[in-house]
Design a protein around this motif. Structure first.
Motif, short mmCIF file in Angstrom:
data_model
loop_
_atom_site.label_atom_id
_atom_site.label_comp_id
_atom_site.label_asym_id
_atom_site.label_seq_id
_atom_site.Cartn_x
_atom_site.Cartn_y
_atom_site.Cartn_z
N SER A 73 0.83 -1.21 0.00
CA SER A 73 0.00 0.00 0.00
C SER A 73 0.86 1.25 0.00
N ARG A 74 2.00 1.21 0.70
CA ARG A 74 2.90 2.36 0.72
C ARG A 74 3.54 2.59 -0.65
N ILE A 75 3.87 1.51 -1.34
CA ILE A 75 4.41 1.65 -2.69
C ILE A 75 3.35 2.23 -3.62
N ALA A 76 2.11 1.78 -3.45
CA ALA A 76 1.02 2.32 -4.27
C ALA A 76 0.87 3.82 -4.03
N THR A 77 0.99 4.25 -2.79
CA THR A 77 0.89 5.67 -2.47
C THR A 77 2.07 6.44 -3.06
N LEU A 78 3.26 5.86 -2.97
CA LEU A 78 4.45 6.50 -3.53
C LEU A 78 4.30 6.72 -5.03
N ILE A 79 3.80 5.71 -5.73
CA ILE A 79 3.62 5.82 -7.18
C ILE A 79 2.51 6.82 -7.51
N SER A 80 1.43 6.78 -6.73
CA SER A 80 0.33 7.73 -6.96
C SER A 80 0.80 9.17 -6.77
N ASP A 81 1.58 9.41 -5.69
CA ASP A 81 2.10 10.76 -5.45
C ASP A 81 3.01 11.20 -6.59
N MET A 82 3.84 10.26 -7.08
CA MET A 82 4.73 10.58 -8.19
C MET A 82 3.93 10.99 -9.42
N ARG A 83 2.89 10.23 -9.73
CA ARG A 83 2.10 10.53 -10.92
C ARG A 83 1.39 11.88 -10.79
N GLN A 84 0.91 12.19 -9.59
CA GLN A 84 0.29 13.50 -9.39
C GLN A 84 1.31 14.63 -9.60
N GLY A 85 2.53 14.40 -9.11
CA GLY A 85 3.57 15.40 -9.29
C GLY A 85 3.94 15.58 -10.75
N LEU A 86 4.08 14.47 -11.49
CA LEU A 86 4.41 14.56 -12.91
C LEU A 86 3.28 15.22 -13.69
N ASP A 87 2.04 14.87 -13.35
CA ASP A 87 0.90 15.48 -14.04
C ASP A 87 0.88 17.00 -13.84
N ALA A 88 1.30 17.44 -12.66
CA ALA A 88 1.33 18.87 -12.41
C ALA A 88 2.32 19.57 -13.34
N TYR A 89 3.45 18.92 -13.61
CA TYR A 89 4.42 19.51 -14.53
C TYR A 89 3.92 19.51 -15.98
#
Length: 358
Positions: free
Chosen positions: A91-107
């Motif tokens: 679940s922590r890895i899933a959160t890490l990947i989700s946060d990454m994707r949100q950050g990339l989408d912002a860029y």
């Protein structure tokens, strides 16, 4: 909290980058459909570093011969999405990947990437995720908690990498590092299941056969893994092994799934099926929508309460041939022209006036 400067929206013209986009997409499609043995060292290094980002030591790595073998290592779980209390690290890895994707989408939010999506993301998603990963997942009747597709996560990973490497988008350092690790995993292995002290990783397939971009083989498994686990497909439709290896009239008659029956009949060939099943010809007529060809109307098996209209395809196949195909029509039709018209939403008279059908 992440902070990103507000930037003016800019449309990306694909034509400016088309040679690089074409090369990039082909490269990632190659990773997604690779049948070369996994690069175990690269996969283990990248996954171990993901664990490190969460303050965990590298896990014990357990390699399996196919996604179908995961049940030999892990216990079943009802949780496939969201937080899993039994395996919190996943679940922590899933959160890490989700946060990454949100950050990339912002860029990427200031860019109009619609043409890039059509050129890269959509084709990869349809070919790899929908065409391959979904077929594998359908073959797995038991869930084993959170997992990732490895090489078949190529669609979204490639999309972010293309924006960075081809379009020149500069990501946040932490997000870029995580993307680099996930890209290394996609390039290196098949499906993977991270757990607190162990990570299960599947090998890539030995064989992956396609036709017109869809999983297909008329002589054996469309997907075959090193441990013998296999997935059979007919032009993208997942089917039991007998449809490919031994389609018979008896097996078709016993099959309750109409889509599986259709695939088996197509493999056997409609004329062969009708002959071997001994179906009675009701009537035949010249096909006005397909000059030089014929329409034939047959009785179907009584339990299916339909009739079969046999016709020749209006357009040629890639090899120049024109195949016979069957359409099931309501049992009250006795006239092939009426049955053909019904399939197009026309009367027999209207169909008879067609110059050419497709």
């Amino acid at each position: 909290m992440r902070r990103h400067q507000r930037r003016e929206s800019r449309r990306i013209e694909v034509s400016e980058f088309w040679p690089e986009i074409t090369r990039f997409t082909a490269e990632w499609l190659g990773h997604a459909l690779s049948t070369v043995g996994a690069d175990r060292a690269a996969a283990e290094e990248a996954i171990g570093r993901l664990y490190g980002l969460l303050g965990k030591p590298p896990p014990e790595f357990v390699w399996i011969g196919s996604p179908g073998a995961v049940g030999e290592v892990l216990e079943p779980s009802l949780v496939t999405l969201g937080f899993d209390a039994k395996w919190p690290l996943a679940s922590r890895i899933a959160t890490l990947i989700s946060d990454m994707r949100q950050g990339l989408d912002a860029y990427l939010s200031h860019l109009d990437l619609s043409e890039v999506d059509r050129a890269v993301l959509v084709p990869l998603r349809e070919t790899v995720r929908t065409g391959v990963a979904d077929r594998i997942r359908a073959e797995l009747t038991t869930g084993y908690g959170l997992y990732w597709y490895g090489q078949q996560d190529a669609d979204w990973v490639a999309n972010y990498e293309l924006c960075q490497q081809v379009l020149g988008v500069q990501y946040d350092h932490d997000d870029a590092e995580r993307l680099l690790l996930l890209a290394q995993i996609v390039r290196s292995c098949g499906w993977w299941w991270p757990r607190d002290a162990v990570c299960v990783i599947a090998e890539r397939p030995l064989a992956l056969r396609t036709a017109e971009g869809k999983l297909h083989s008329d002589s054996g498994p469309a997907l075959l893994y090193p441990d013998g686990w296999a997935v059979h497909c007919w032009h993208g439709a997942r089917v039991p092994a007998w449809v490919i290896e031994n389609p018979t009239v008896e097996a078709i008659a016993a099959e309750s799934n109409i889509e599986v029956r259709r695939c088996a009949i197509e493999h056997l060939g409609w004329p062969n099926y009708i002959e071997q099943a001994g179906l009675r010809l009701i009537d035949r007529a010249d096909d006005p929508g397909n000059p030089g060809c014929e329409l034939r109307l047959y009785e179907d098996r009584p339990k299916w309460k339909t009739r079969i209209l046999l016709a020749v395809n209006g357009s040629a196949e890639r090899d120049g041939t024109r195949r016979w195909y069957g359409l099931r029509v309501p049992p009250w039709f006795d006239d092939p022209l009426e049955a053909a018209g019904w399939s197009y939403g026309l009367t027999a008279h209207q169909y008879s006036r067609l110059l050419r059908r497709t």
